[in-house]
Design a protein around this motif. Structure first.
Motif, PDB file in Angstrom:
ATOM      1  N   ILE A 101      18.800 -18.283  13.139  1.00 26.32           N
ATOM      2  CA  ILE A 101      17.693 -17.416  12.729  1.00 26.32           C
ATOM      3  C   ILE A 101      17.161 -16.632  13.919  1.00 26.32           C
ATOM      4  CG2 ILE A 101      15.335 -17.392  11.822  1.00 26.32           C
ATOM      5  CD1 ILE A 101      16.163 -19.807  10.104  1.00 26.32           C
ATOM      6  N   GLY A 102      17.002 -15.317  13.713  1.00 18.88           N
ATOM      7  CA  GLY A 102      16.476 -14.420  14.744  1.00 18.88           C
ATOM      8  C   GLY A 102      17.562 -13.738  15.549  1.00 18.88           C
ATOM      9  N   LYS A 103      18.788 -14.213  15.462  1.00 16.51           N
ATOM     10  CA  LYS A 103      19.866 -13.603  16.233  1.00 16.51           C
ATOM     11  C   LYS A 103      20.488 -12.432  15.463  1.00 16.51           C
ATOM     12  CE  LYS A 103      21.449 -17.530  19.002  1.00 16.51           C
ATOM     13  NZ  LYS A 103      22.607 -18.395  19.345  1.00 16.51           N
ATOM     14  N   PRO A 104      21.023 -11.429  16.187  1.00 16.90           N
ATOM     15  CA  PRO A 104      21.796 -10.389  15.511  1.00 16.90           C
ATOM     16  C   PRO A 104      23.006 -11.028  14.824  1.00 16.90           C
ATOM     17  CG  PRO A 104      21.239  -9.708  17.748  1.00 16.90           C
ATOM     18  CD  PRO A 104      20.857 -11.152  17.635  1.00 16.90           C
ATOM     19  N   VAL A 105      23.333 -10.529  13.663  1.00  9.72           N
ATOM     20  CA  VAL A 105      24.383 -11.157  12.861  1.00  9.72           C
ATOM     21  C   VAL A 105      25.733 -11.144  13.577  1.00  9.72           C
ATOM     22  CG1 VAL A 105      25.012  -9.059  11.584  1.00  9.72           C
ATOM     23  CG2 VAL A 105      25.355 -11.294  10.526  1.00  9.72           C
ATOM     24  N   GLU A 140      17.399  -4.353  11.048  1.00  9.55           N
ATOM     25  CA  GLU A 140      17.932  -4.292  12.411  1.00  9.55           C
ATOM     26  C   GLU A 140      19.174  -5.181  12.554  1.00  9.55           C
ATOM     27  OE1 GLU A 140      16.657  -2.157  14.360  1.00  9.55           O
ATOM     28  OE2 GLU A 140      14.952  -1.686  13.077  1.00  9.55           O
ATOM     29  N   SER A 141      19.656  -5.709  11.436  1.00  4.76           N
ATOM     30  CA  SER A 141      20.834  -6.591  11.396  1.00  4.76           C
ATOM     31  C   SER A 141      20.582  -7.955  12.032  1.00  4.76           C
ATOM     32  CB  SER A 141      22.041  -5.930  12.084  1.00  4.76           C
ATOM     33  OG  SER A 141      22.445  -4.791  11.386  1.00  4.76           O
ATOM     34  N   LYS A 142      19.296  -8.354  12.102  1.00  3.58           N
ATOM     35  CA  LYS A 142      18.982  -9.694  12.603  1.00  3.58           C
ATOM     36  C   LYS A 142      18.849 -10.652  11.416  1.00  3.58           C
ATOM     37  CE  LYS A 142      16.670  -8.353  16.893  1.00  3.58           C
ATOM     38  NZ  LYS A 142      15.395  -8.407  17.688  1.00  3.58           N
ATOM     39  N   ILE A 143      19.258 -11.885  11.640  1.00  7.95           N
ATOM     40  CA  ILE A 143      19.221 -12.887  10.569  1.00  7.95           C
ATOM     41  C   ILE A 143      17.799 -13.406  10.435  1.00  7.95           C
ATOM     42  CG2 ILE A 143      20.117 -15.123   9.804  1.00  7.95           C
ATOM     43  CD1 ILE A 143      22.634 -14.508  11.508  1.00  7.95           C
ATOM     44  N   ARG A 144      17.200 -13.208   9.267  1.00 12.02           N
ATOM     45  CA  ARG A 144      15.827 -13.659   9.032  1.00 12.02           C
ATOM     46  C   ARG A 144      15.788 -14.947   8.214  1.00 12.02           C
ATOM     47  NH1 ARG A 144      11.911 -10.056  10.512  1.00 12.02           N
ATOM     48  NH2 ARG A 144      10.738 -11.998  10.436  1.00 12.02           N
ATOM     49  N   MET A 145      16.836 -15.199   7.414  1.00 10.76           N
ATOM     50  CA  MET A 145      16.870 -16.420   6.603  1.00 10.76           C
ATOM     51  C   MET A 145      18.325 -16.800   6.358  1.00 10.76           C
ATOM     52  SD  MET A 145      17.432 -18.053   3.532  1.00 10.76           S
ATOM     53  CE  MET A 145      17.795 -16.683   2.461  1.00 10.76           C
ATOM     54  N   ILE A 146      18.602 -18.084   6.471  1.00 16.50           N
ATOM     55  CA  ILE A 146      19.906 -18.627   6.104  1.00 16.50           C
ATOM     56  C   ILE A 146      19.671 -20.031   5.571  1.00 16.50           C
ATOM     57  CG2 ILE A 146      20.399 -19.523   8.432  1.00 16.50           C
ATOM     58  CD1 ILE A 146      23.375 -18.797   7.891  1.00 16.50           C
ATOM     59  N   ASN A 147      20.282 -20.380   4.446  1.00 16.77           N
ATOM     60  CA  ASN A 147      20.044 -21.730   3.915  1.00 16.77           C
ATOM     61  C   ASN A 147      20.986 -22.732   4.579  1.00 16.77           C
ATOM     62  OD1 ASN A 147      22.430 -21.145   2.603  1.00 16.77           O
ATOM     63  ND2 ASN A 147      21.666 -21.550   0.538  1.00 16.77           N
ATOM     64  N   LYS A 148      20.683 -23.992   4.388  1.00 17.16           N
ATOM     65  CA  LYS A 148      21.387 -25.067   5.108  1.00 17.16           C
ATOM     66  C   LYS A 148      22.886 -25.079   4.779  1.00 17.16           C
ATOM     67  CE  LYS A 148      20.992 -29.994   6.217  1.00 17.16           C
ATOM     68  NZ  LYS A 148      22.424 -30.209   6.204  1.00 17.16           N
ATOM     69  N   VAL A 149      23.218 -24.793   3.517  1.00 14.51           N
ATOM     70  CA  VAL A 149      24.630 -24.816   3.108  1.00 14.51           C
ATOM     71  C   VAL A 149      25.439 -23.792   3.904  1.00 14.51           C
ATOM     72  CG1 VAL A 149      26.223 -24.470   1.177  1.00 14.51           C
ATOM     73  CG2 VAL A 149      24.052 -25.600   0.792  1.00 14.51           C
ATOM     74  N   PHE A 150      24.850 -22.595   4.105  1.00 15.96           N
ATOM     75  CA  PHE A 150      25.554 -21.554   4.847  1.00 15.96           C
ATOM     76  C   PHE A 150      25.661 -21.938   6.328  1.00 15.96           C
ATOM     77  CE2 PHE A 150      26.142 -16.657   4.494  1.00 15.96           C
ATOM     78  CZ  PHE A 150      27.345 -16.754   5.174  1.00 15.96           C
ATOM     79  N   ALA A 151      24.578 -22.486   6.902  1.00 13.65           N
ATOM     80  CA  ALA A 151      24.607 -22.912   8.302  1.00 13.65           C
ATOM     81  C   ALA A 151      25.677 -23.979   8.521  1.00 13.65           C
ATOM     82  CB  ALA A 151      23.227 -23.424   8.712  1.00 13.65           C
ATOM     83  N   ASP A 152      25.739 -24.939   7.602  1.00  7.24           N
ATOM     84  CA  ASP A 152      26.773 -25.982   7.709  1.00  7.24           C
ATOM     85  C   ASP A 152      28.172 -25.387   7.600  1.00  7.24           C
ATOM     86  OD1 ASP A 152      24.767 -27.827   7.943  1.00  7.24           O
ATOM     87  OD2 ASP A 152      24.839 -28.482   5.841  1.00  7.24           O
ATOM     88  N   PHE A 153      28.311 -24.377   6.749  1.00  6.81           N
ATOM     89  CA  PHE A 153      29.610 -23.714   6.573  1.00  6.81           C
ATOM     90  C   PHE A 153      30.051 -23.054   7.888  1.00  6.81           C
ATOM     91  CE2 PHE A 153      31.907 -19.747   5.481  1.00  6.81           C
ATOM     92  CZ  PHE A 153      33.045 -20.295   4.900  1.00  6.81           C
ATOM     93  N   LEU A 154      29.061 -22.492   8.622  1.00  6.91           N
ATOM     94  CA  LEU A 154      29.369 -21.843   9.897  1.00  6.91           C
ATOM     95  C   LEU A 154      29.487 -22.854  11.039  1.00  6.91           C
ATOM     96  CD1 LEU A 154      26.959 -18.773   9.628  1.00  6.91           C
ATOM     97  CD2 LEU A 154      29.440 -18.766   9.303  1.00  6.91           C
ATOM     98  N   GLY A 155      29.049 -24.107  10.774  1.00  6.51           N
ATOM     99  CA  GLY A 155      29.124 -25.150  11.816  1.00  6.51           C
ATOM    100  C   GLY A 155      28.039 -25.028  12.860  1.00  6.51           C
ATOM    101  N   LEU A 156      26.883 -24.451  12.489  1.00  9.69           N
ATOM    102  CA  LEU A 156      25.761 -24.255  13.407  1.00  9.69           C
ATOM    103  C   LEU A 156      24.474 -24.772  12.784  1.00  9.69           C
ATOM    104  CD1 LEU A 156      26.573 -20.563  14.421  1.00  9.69           C
ATOM    105  CD2 LEU A 156      26.984 -22.589  15.834  1.00  9.69           C
ATOM    106  N   ALA A 157      23.472 -25.079  13.641  1.00  9.17           N
ATOM    107  CA  ALA A 157      22.149 -25.456  13.148  1.00  9.17           C
ATOM    108  C   ALA A 157      21.385 -24.188  12.772  1.00  9.17           C
ATOM    109  CB  ALA A 157      21.383 -26.234  14.216  1.00  9.17           C
ATOM    110  N   LYS A 158      20.495 -24.278  11.783  1.00  5.33           N
ATOM    111  CA  LYS A 158      19.725 -23.111  11.351  1.00  5.33           C
ATOM    112  C   LYS A 158      18.944 -22.498  12.505  1.00  5.33           C
ATOM    113  CE  LYS A 158      17.420 -23.178   7.556  1.00  5.33           C
ATOM    114  NZ  LYS A 158      16.537 -23.555   6.426  1.00  5.33           N
ATOM    115  N   GLU A 159      18.418 -23.368  13.380  1.00  2.88           N
ATOM    116  CA  GLU A 159      17.599 -22.890  14.497  1.00  2.88           C
ATOM    117  C   GLU A 159      18.400 -22.029  15.466  1.00  2.88           C
ATOM    118  OE1 GLU A 159      17.840 -26.041  13.488  1.00  2.88           O
ATOM    119  OE2 GLU A 159      15.918 -26.139  12.421  1.00  2.88           O
ATOM    120  N   GLU A 160      19.733 -22.275  15.528  1.00  5.00           N
ATOM    121  CA  GLU A 160      20.590 -21.493  16.425  1.00  5.00           C
ATOM    122  C   GLU A 160      20.919 -20.116  15.846  1.00  5.00           C
ATOM    123  OE1 GLU A 160      23.979 -23.694  18.236  1.00  5.00           O
ATOM    124  OE2 GLU A 160      23.336 -25.312  16.904  1.00  5.00           O
TER     125      GLU A 160
END
Length: 474
Positions: free
Chosen positions: A67-71, A45-65
C-alpha cells in the motif's frame, strides 16, 4: 476575502478531501478484505491505495509492503498506468506477474463526471491459468452435450424433411406440392390422401417445417401400429394409478408433447370409432383430459392426418365418423401414385441411387439402358417405397458402379408383360418365362461366359446348353 483567507480555505478543503479519501480507503479495506477474490485499487497517480489480503498473498507480499507504492514497483509488468492513461478497461486479459504467476485479470478505470480518472480497480478472475483452461474445456464439453441433446430432441420431435426432399415435377405432383405449401401458411388442419408408399409422411414433415410452428415440436403417431386399448393413453397421457401398470407420476401424452406445434396422425382411417369421438372433441374444444384424470388440459396443436383408405367409403360403411372427416378435411392434399407420374421415375431413380449408395457405403450411381427400360415399364403398385426397395436390393447385388437387369427382381419384367385383367397363364409357362429371364440376365452379367453362367445358376454346362437351345437363346 484576502489571499491568506483563500489559502486557509484551500488547506481546509484539501485536509477534508484527504480525510474523506482515507475514510473511503479504510472502508474499502473492511469491505474487500474478507472477499476471497483478489482485488486492488489504484489512484490516478498509479499508486496502490487498497489491496485485499488474498491479492497480497497471491503476490507473496505483506499488505503493508504494498500500500502506497507505485504499482510498477510491486509488479513491473503491470499495465495499469497504460489503462489509466487511455481510460479504457481491459477485460479478461491474460497477465504474467513478476513472481511468475499467470492469471486472467480485469483492469477498470473509474471516471468522474468530467470523464477524468479518479482511480482504477483490478481483479484477478483466475489465479491459475490451468484452472481457467480446465473451466473452458468443461464449458465446451457442456455446450457440446447440450447441442447433442438439442439435436436428439429435434430428431425425436422435429420435422426432418422439407419440400426439397419431395422429388417430382409432373403436373399432379406439382399440384400436390402447391396445395401443401399453401397449407404450410395456414393454421387449418390438413388431410393427406394417397396410396401406401407415395410419401404422405414426407408431406407432413414439409408442411410443419415450412410453417410458423417449425420451431415447435412435430410429433408422429401411427394409429394402426398402436393397440386400440393403448391409443387413448398414448395420445392424451394418463395419471398415476390410472390402471394396473401405470407409471409412477403418470405419463404425458402426444398432444401435450406437440403443444404449440403439429401432431401427425398417420393411418387415421384405422383409428377406432371410440377414439375418433375423443379426437373430435380435441379438434372442436382444443382441450382434453388424461386417462384417469379430471383436469382439463388446453392444447394448441395443429393436426395433420394421413390415410391410404377411402374415408368416404368408410363413412358409408359406418367405420369412420362423418363429423370428424369434415373437421379434418379442411386442407386436403391428394398425392398421386407413381404410375400416374411416370415422368418423375427417372429423376427419382438418380436421387435414390445417390442416397442409397451413401447409406450402404457402395458406389453404385449408374443404371444401364436395359435396366432403366424395365424400371420405366413397371406399374409400381408399392409406389416410391417399392422403387427404393428394388434399388437397394440392386445396389447390394451390383459388383460395379452400374445396375444391370440381372440385379433387378425377375417379377419386374413379368409385371409389364402379363395382363392381370386377362386370363391367368398356366404355371408351366410362367416358370419357363422366369427360367429364360434368369439365363438371359446371367449371360448379360457374365458377358456371354457360359461356364461362369452355369456356375452362378448352379447347373451343369450341358444343362445350360440344353436350356439355351430350348429357349432359343443365342
Amino acid at each position: 476575502m484576502n489571499a491568506s483567507a483563500h489559502k486557509h480555505e484551500n488547506v481546509v478543503k484539501a485536509d477534508e478531501d484527504t480525510l474523506l479519501t482515507e475514510y473511503f480507503v479504510s472502508m474499502m479495506h473492511k469491505i474487500f478484505d474478507p472477499i476471497p477474490v483478489p482485488l486492488i485499487m489504484i489512484d490516478k497517480e498509479s499508486k496502490i491505495r487498497m489491496i485485499n489480503k488474498v491479492f497480497a498473498d497471491f503476490l507473496g507480499l505483506a499488505k503493508e509492503e504494498i500500500i502506497g507504492k507505485p504499482v510498477l514497483e510491486v509488479d513491473k509488468y503491470s499495465r495499469f498506468p497504460y489503462v489509466l492513461k487511455t481510460k479504457e478497461a481491459e477485460i479478461a486479459w491474460k497477465h504474467t506477474f513478476e513472481n511468475g504467476h499467470t492469471a486472467i485479470v480485469h483492469r477498470i478505470p473509474v471516471l468522474d463526471d468530467k470523464e477524468e480518472v479518479k482511480y482504477g480497480v483490478g481483479m484477478v478472475l483466475f489465479a491459475d491459468i490451468e484452472n481457467f483452461k480446465d473451466i473452458i474445456e468443461k464449458n465446451k464439453l457442456l455446450e457440446n452435450e447440450i447441442n447433442l441433446y438439442k439435436s436428439q430432441l429435434k430428431e425425436m420431435h422435429g420435422a426432418k424433411y422439407s419440400w426439397d426432399n419431395i422429388i417430382g415435377n409432373s403436373e399432379k405432383m406439382a399440384q400436390a406440392k402447391f396445395i401443401g405449401k399453401r397449407a404450410s401458411n395456414s393454421i387449418s388442419n390438413v388431410l393427406i390422401l394417397g396410396e401406401s408408399g407415395t410419401g404422405k409422411e414426407l408431406f407432413a414433415h414439409a408442411i410443419h417445417k415450412d410453417s410458423a410452428r417449425s420451431h415447435s415440436p412435430f410429433v408422429k403417431v401411427n394409429s394402426a401400429a398402436i393397440p386400440s386399448e393403448l391409443l387413448e393413453s398414448e395420445l392424451f397421457g394418463y395419471e398415476e394409478g390410472a390402471f394396473t401398470g401405470a407409471k409412477k407420476g403418470g405419463k404425458i401424452g402426444k398432444f401435450e408433447l406437440a403443444n404449440g406445434g403439429s401432431i401427425f396422425l398417420d393411418e387415421i382411417g384405422d383409428m377406432p370409432l371410440k377414439m375418433q369421438a375423443k379426437l373430435l372433441r380435441v379438434l372442436q374444444e382444443k382441450e382434453f383430459e388424461r386417462v384417469g384424470g379430471n383436469k382439463i388440459i388446453k392444447t394448441d396443436t395443429r393436426v395433420i392426418a394421413a390415410t391410404n383408405k377411402d374415408l368416404k367409403k368408410q363413412i358409408q360403411e359406418g367405420s369412420f365418423r362423418e363429423d370428424l372427416y369434415y373437421r379434418l378435411n379442411v386442407m386436403t392434399i391428394e398425392i398421386p401414385p407413381l404410375r400416374e407420374r411416370s415422368g418423375d421415375i427417372e429423376s427419382l431413380i438418380q436421387i435414390l441411387l445417390k442416397k442409397l449408395s451413401n447409406q450402404l457405403g457402395k458406389y453404385v450411381v449408374k443404371i444401364s439402358d436395359n435396366a432403366m427400360k424395365i424400371l420405366m415399364s413397371h406399374n409400381w403398385p408399392g409406389n416410391v417405397r417399392e422403387l427404393e426397395n428394388v434399388l437397394e436390393r440392386a445396389i447390394n447385388l451390383a459388383d460395379s458402379d452400374t445396375i444391370l437387369p440381372v440385379h433387378l427382381p425377375v417379377y419386374l419384367n413379368h409385371s409389364s408383360r402379363i395382363n392381370i385383367d386377362g386370363p391367368v397363364r398356366p404355371l408351366k409357362y410362367l416358370i419357363e418365362d422366369t427360367e429364360k429371364e434368369a439365363i438371359l440376365r446371367c449371360l448379360e452379367y457374365t458377358e456371354g461366359n457360359k461356364l461362369k453362367t452355369a456356375e452362378l445358376l448352379d447347373i451343369s454346362r450341358s444343362s445350360l446348353y440344353n436350356k439355351m437351345e430350348r429357349y432359343r437363346i443365342t
